[in-house]
Write a protein that holds these residues in place. Structure first.
Motif, mmCIF file in Angstrom:
data_model
loop_
_atom_site.group_PDB
_atom_site.id
_atom_site.type_symbol
_atom_site.label_atom_id
_atom_site.label_comp_id
_atom_site.label_asym_id
_atom_site.label_seq_id
_atom_site.Cartn_x
_atom_site.Cartn_y
_atom_site.Cartn_z
ATOM 1 N N ALA A 21 -3.413 -4.133 -9.065
ATOM 2 C CA ALA A 21 -3.530 -2.694 -8.893
ATOM 3 C C ALA A 21 -4.806 -2.133 -9.491
ATOM 4 N N LEU A 183 6.812 -1.138 3.926
ATOM 5 C CA LEU A 183 6.440 0.263 3.982
ATOM 6 C C LEU A 183 6.733 0.766 5.385
ATOM 7 N N MET A 190 1.243 7.614 6.235
ATOM 8 C CA MET A 190 0.398 6.722 5.451
ATOM 9 C C MET A 190 -0.988 7.332 5.254
ATOM 10 N N ALA A 193 -0.662 9.954 2.681
ATOM 11 C CA ALA A 193 -0.462 9.365 1.352
ATOM 12 C C ALA A 193 -1.790 8.885 0.790
ATOM 13 N N MET A 197 -3.718 10.407 -2.634
ATOM 14 C CA MET A 197 -3.991 9.499 -3.755
ATOM 15 C C MET A 197 -5.480 9.214 -3.919
ATOM 16 N N SER A 198 -6.284 9.751 -3.030
ATOM 17 C CA SER A 198 -7.698 9.360 -3.024
ATOM 18 C C SER A 198 -8.422 9.756 -4.305
ATOM 19 N N MET A 202 -6.444 4.253 -9.426
ATOM 20 C CA MET A 202 -5.372 3.285 -9.676
ATOM 21 C C MET A 202 -4.305 3.344 -8.593
ATOM 22 N N LEU A 203 -3.875 4.545 -8.296
ATOM 23 C CA LEU A 203 -2.847 4.724 -7.279
ATOM 24 C C LEU A 203 -3.368 4.327 -5.903
ATOM 25 N N ALA A 206 -3.423 0.573 -5.523
ATOM 26 C CA ALA A 206 -2.083 -0.019 -5.388
ATOM 27 C C ALA A 206 -1.516 0.247 -3.999
ATOM 28 N N LEU A 207 -1.765 1.438 -3.496
ATOM 29 C CA LEU A 207 -1.241 1.772 -2.171
ATOM 30 C C LEU A 207 -1.904 0.904 -1.104
ATOM 31 N N GLN A 209 -3.184 -2.042 -1.447
ATOM 32 C CA GLN A 209 -2.626 -3.392 -1.549
ATOM 33 C C GLN A 209 -1.247 -3.473 -0.939
ATOM 34 N N ALA A 210 -0.435 -2.463 -1.229
ATOM 35 C CA ALA A 210 0.925 -2.457 -0.697
ATOM 36 C C ALA A 210 0.873 -2.507 0.817
#
Lengths: 418, 461
Positions: A21, A183, A190, A193, A197-198, A202-203, A206-207, A209-210
């Motif tokens: 992450a 997901l 998406m 999202a 988170m941009s 960190m978030l 992780a997103l 990667q998810a």
């Protein structure tokens, strides 16, 4: 002095979880893995009864000790080598056995002795240090293997499923994923999202990667896998008429354990080299004749699914299925067995020399038992794992005995490989 | 940087509630801690004695089985044990619901956060047939009544609690020279587990000034400390290691040993300068940031030292320090805190926070929490849940949060709020333009609510 251990552990915990992450790690690295062979470690949690899965029917004390399980041992067992016979539920794996792609090691254990606690036993199995570990040591032998080799790509090794796999935890980066953690969101959601988170690296990382690990649930989320020549890796050309990874994506609607195996196989067909996951349900304190076949069948399903998913790569794969301890040689009052010591491990894969039961058999006479109740372990199962790693990945005996399994004496070659 | 009611709810509570007002100032937050525990009165959780009763019941059956050796006694035992385990599992869910209800429906959310903080500092897990599901009653009896005393009080309460003695193997520790060990002919001995964690995790911290010898001596000093299901915590003189022990240069014990020796060492450890440093830093990291300002840590440490570990003074220092109100992004909320905040923001009625037939929201919460990386009451070790943000941001855990945030709110009963309104009630003034846009642009209500809940504004405190 163990005072500095805490900070090391904290650091490794943070890194272990975050390498994936962290905004400073490229989410997907295409660096080629250091080896070509594959290793799958399956943790059989609960304490598999090696004596029932691989029955020493040739031992003159066996029938006496194990009469009354409900199934007639001698007749229903599947003969392996005249001395050992497999539990009837192993039957679906006999083609693998005949192809010498399945074998067993008997009368082995970790160095864990005495209290026969699942908790401590599994910690020791996964830590691989051969010493009683505190309940918070989260540094496993597969991770130390990655550290020794200097693996930097988090997608070289996968811990699959929801449970915390100590065996892969530690400082070296690895990926954690569970195939049911898909997901299932619309492309619009998406995109939104990602937008919200941009501003939070960190978030956002992780997103991303998810999305990649969710295996192409979404258009554009497919992980392209490339070999060292820059060509996409996939099925044999023409196998499904397409090099598109989306097409190669395994079906995950199967039940949990098979989905895990398929996902593992899918990742291992790409850039991944190591996968670890657990199969629970071996703690057969009562009605073992009912409970054990369920778990054995699941394990068989897993191996079949792995082979199917890996295709030609199965020939370069080793699977080790290990458990925290064996069980008592005698049945208890509820037609089950209690926690014991020595047990069996299973090995499979085209890279290994199967079709045999490897064992320095201690015997089941009263004087041969451990503390008068358990199968006496005659070899450390870590030695077998170490030799497999040496032969498969080319690590030195020195690295294995010092770093991966500190303090282990590997002893003579175990010969699980051809 | 000064007190802000909104930030107070996020950083020191479980976020904004659409119906309950945020605290007016830090003074009010502290005063509420001193008043009656209204949330505990409204949403009742039994104390640990109820768990001991059940342990006694199961032990009685076990004895019966052992005595009679009959198949029937064995069957009875197993049947009763299964029944008990089922009951414990269900109770654990009921208590989980009560914990969520307290967090969602209190004006005194700081109290709930403190309970969780100390419960995590004194992490336990159960073993065997009864206690794996009994952590909530442990918290109720051991942690909750001691939030506003001194650190020494809460330390003694936690270390001497039956579940801690069971979890860290103190119950099976015997002095090597004790009467009990002699009688068992070397089959029983010292267990250092509790002593080590007491120094390393609960008091001095890993960088603290202790050695392996201190661990060993402390373990010997702790011998005798045990519990019995029928009597609770007690002192077993037969397990005591004879003689004096020296911990951090001070002599304790002597013959015959007693509980006062153990209290004495706990009281000394509780006010040690290294403990002040360890606790001060942990509090700042937990509530404010993974990298708290050094002067906040310093102020907390000083307050702890000067007051001998007075907890109200410590909280006061925390709430009045300007760095505590730094509006830049705070910690990632762990899944349990985040789910609590979702329940609070959506004002889920208490009646829905309990196991019920076909309730796919509540019944599946444990499974959802596990997917998010925080299986309920199953922390990875005695050091509890990680404080670092990074520990919570694995891809699969974030995916699980997103999936749950979109799917679960519509199962909580009642209509989903309009995302364009909810973005304001849930987040107040902290909404970024990007999120406001997303709340308007989402394809469905459920998607809109889900996006708001996984926004950095809602995920962070």
């Amino acid at each position: 002095m163990t005072l500095s251990r805490r900070s090391v552990l904290l650091k490794s915990l943070a890194l272990g979880c975050t390498a994936a992450a962290s905004p400073f790690v490229t989410p997907v690295s295409f660096a080629s893995a250091p080896w070509d062979n594959r290793l799958v470690v399956i943790l059989l949690r609960g304490g598999m009864d090696g004596l029932d899965v691989v029955r020493p029917v040739g031992d003159r004390d066996f029938a006496r000790l194990r009469s009354g399980t409900g199934d007639n041992h001698a007749e229903q067992s599947v003969d392996l080598d005249g001395f050992f016979a497999a539990h009837p539920s192993v039957n679906s794996l006999m083609p693998l056995w005949s192809a010498e792609e399945l074998g067993f090691v008997h009368a082995v254990s970790t160095p864990y002795r005495g209290k026969r606690s699942h908790f401590d036993g599994q910690d020791m199995l996964e830590a691989g240090t051969g010493q009683a570990v505190g309940s918070r040591l989260r540094n496993g032998w597969l991770n130390r293997l990655l550290q020794v080799v200097g693996v930097e790509d988090a997608q070289t090794a996968f811990a699959l499923g929801h449970d915390n796999q100590i065996v892969l935890s530690g400082q070296a980066p690895y990926s954690r994923w569970s195939p049911d953690a898909n997901l299932n969101v619309s492309p619009q959601t998406m995109a939104l999202a990602k937008s919200i988170m941009s501003g939070d690296p960190m978030l956002a990382s992780a997103l991303e990667q998810a999305q990649e690990l969710a295996m192409g649930e979404l258009s554009g989320a497919v992980v392209p896998e490339i070999d060292e020549n820059g060509r996409p890796v996939g099925r044999e050309p023409g196998m499904n008429g397409s090099m598109d990874m989306q097409a190669a994506r395994p079906k995950l609607d199967s039940s949990g354990h098979v989905a895990l195996a398929r996902y593992a196989g899918w990742q291992l067909s790409g850039s991944a080299r190591i996968a670890a996951f657990s199969l629970n349900g071996w703690d057969t304190h009562r009605r073992q004749d009912v409970a054990l076949p369920r778990s054995v069948t699941k394990l068989a399903d897993i191996l079949i699914a792995l082979k199917e998913e890996l295709g030609p790569i199965w020939d370069r794969t080793a699977v080790l299925a290990v458990t925290e301890f064996g069980r008592t040689v005698r049945l208890n009052g509820t037609k089950g067995t209690d926690h014991g010591t020595g047990g069996a491990m299973l090995f499979a894969g085209g890279a290994l020399n199967g079709g045999r039961v490897v064992s320095d058999w201690p015997g089941l006479a009263e004087r041969d038992l451990y503390e008068g109740r358990d199968l006496m372990p005659t070899r450390d199962l870590r030695a077998h794992a170490a030799w497999v790693i040496r032969d498969l990945f080319g690590l030195s005996v020195d690295d294995l005995e010092r770093s991966v399994f500190p303090g282990l004496d590997m002893g003579p070659r175990s010969g699980l490989l051809i | 940087m000064r007190f802000d009611p909104e930030l107070a709810e996020f950083r020191f509570g479980y976020g904004l509630s659409p119906t309950l007002p945020a605290p007016a100032d830090a003074r009010q937050m502290l005063q509420r801690l001193m008043l009656d525990d209204a949330a505990a009165e409204r949403f009742v959780i039994p104390g640990f004695s109820s768990v001991l009763d059940r342990m006694q019941a199961i032990n009685a059956l076990r004895r019966k089985r052992r005595k009679s050796q009959s198949d029937k006694a064995a069957e009875d035992f197993l049947r009763e044990r299964r029944k008990l385990v089922r009951q414990m599992r269900r109770d654990q869910l009921i208590w989980m619901g009560a914990t969520f209800a307290r967090r969602a429906w209190t004006r005194d959310a700081f109290r709930e956060r403190l309970v969780a903080f100390w419960a995590n500092h004194f992490t336990v897990r159960g073993k065997g047939s009864v206690t794996p599901w009994a952590v909530t009653p442990y918290i109720e009896s051991t942690i909750r009544p001691h939030l506003t005393g001194t650190f020494s009080d809460i330390l003694k309460s936690a270390i001497k609690s039956p579940l801690m003695l069971q979890y860290l193997d103190q119950r099976s520790s015997r002095g090597p020279g004790s009467e009990a060990a002699q009688r068992m002919g070397g089959q029983a001995g010292l267990n250092e587990n509790l002593a080590r964690e007491l120094l390393e995790l609960h008091t001095l911290g890993v960088d603290g000034p202790y050695t392996q010898t201190d661990v060993r001596e402390l373990a010997e000093l702790l011998t005798g400390l045990t519990f019995h299901p029928s009597k609770g915590t007690r002192f077993n003189k037969k397990a005591v290691e004879p003689g004096f022990e020296t911990v951090l240069g001070k002599r304790y014990g002597g013959d015959p040993g007693d509980m006062a020796d153990i209290d004495a060492v706990l009281e000394d450890l509780a006010v040690h300068p290294a403990t002040a440093k360890h606790i001060g830093r942990k509090l700042a990291v937990h509530f404010v940031s993974d990298t708290p300002s050094p002067d906040l840590v310093e102020a907390l440490q000083q307050s702890f030292s000067e007051t001998g570990g007075d907890l109200i003074a410590l909280y006061e220092t925390l709430l009045y320090h300007p760095s505590s109100w730094d509006p830049s992004a705070g910690n990632i909320r762990p899944p349990l805190d985040w789910v609590s905040a979702v329940i609070r923001a959506l004002a889920v009625p208490p009646a829905r926070l309990t196991p019920a037939k076909n309730d796919t929201f509540f019944n599946r919460l444990p499974e959802a929490l596990a997917r998010m990386g925080q299986p309920y009451e199953q922390p990875p070790g005695p050091d509890g849940w990680p404080e670092e943000d990074a520990g919570w941001l694995t891809p699969q855990a974030l995916a699980a949060r997103l999936q749950w945030a979109i799917g679960a709110p519509q199962l909580m009963g009642g209509d989903l709020p309009d995302p364009r309104v909810f973005v304001n009630t849930a987040l107040g003034t902290r909404v970024h333009e990007r999120l406001r846009f997303a709340a308007h642009a989402a394809e469905t209500r459920a998607d809109g609510i889900g996006l708001i809940l996984v926004s950095p504004e809602f995920l962070r405190s």
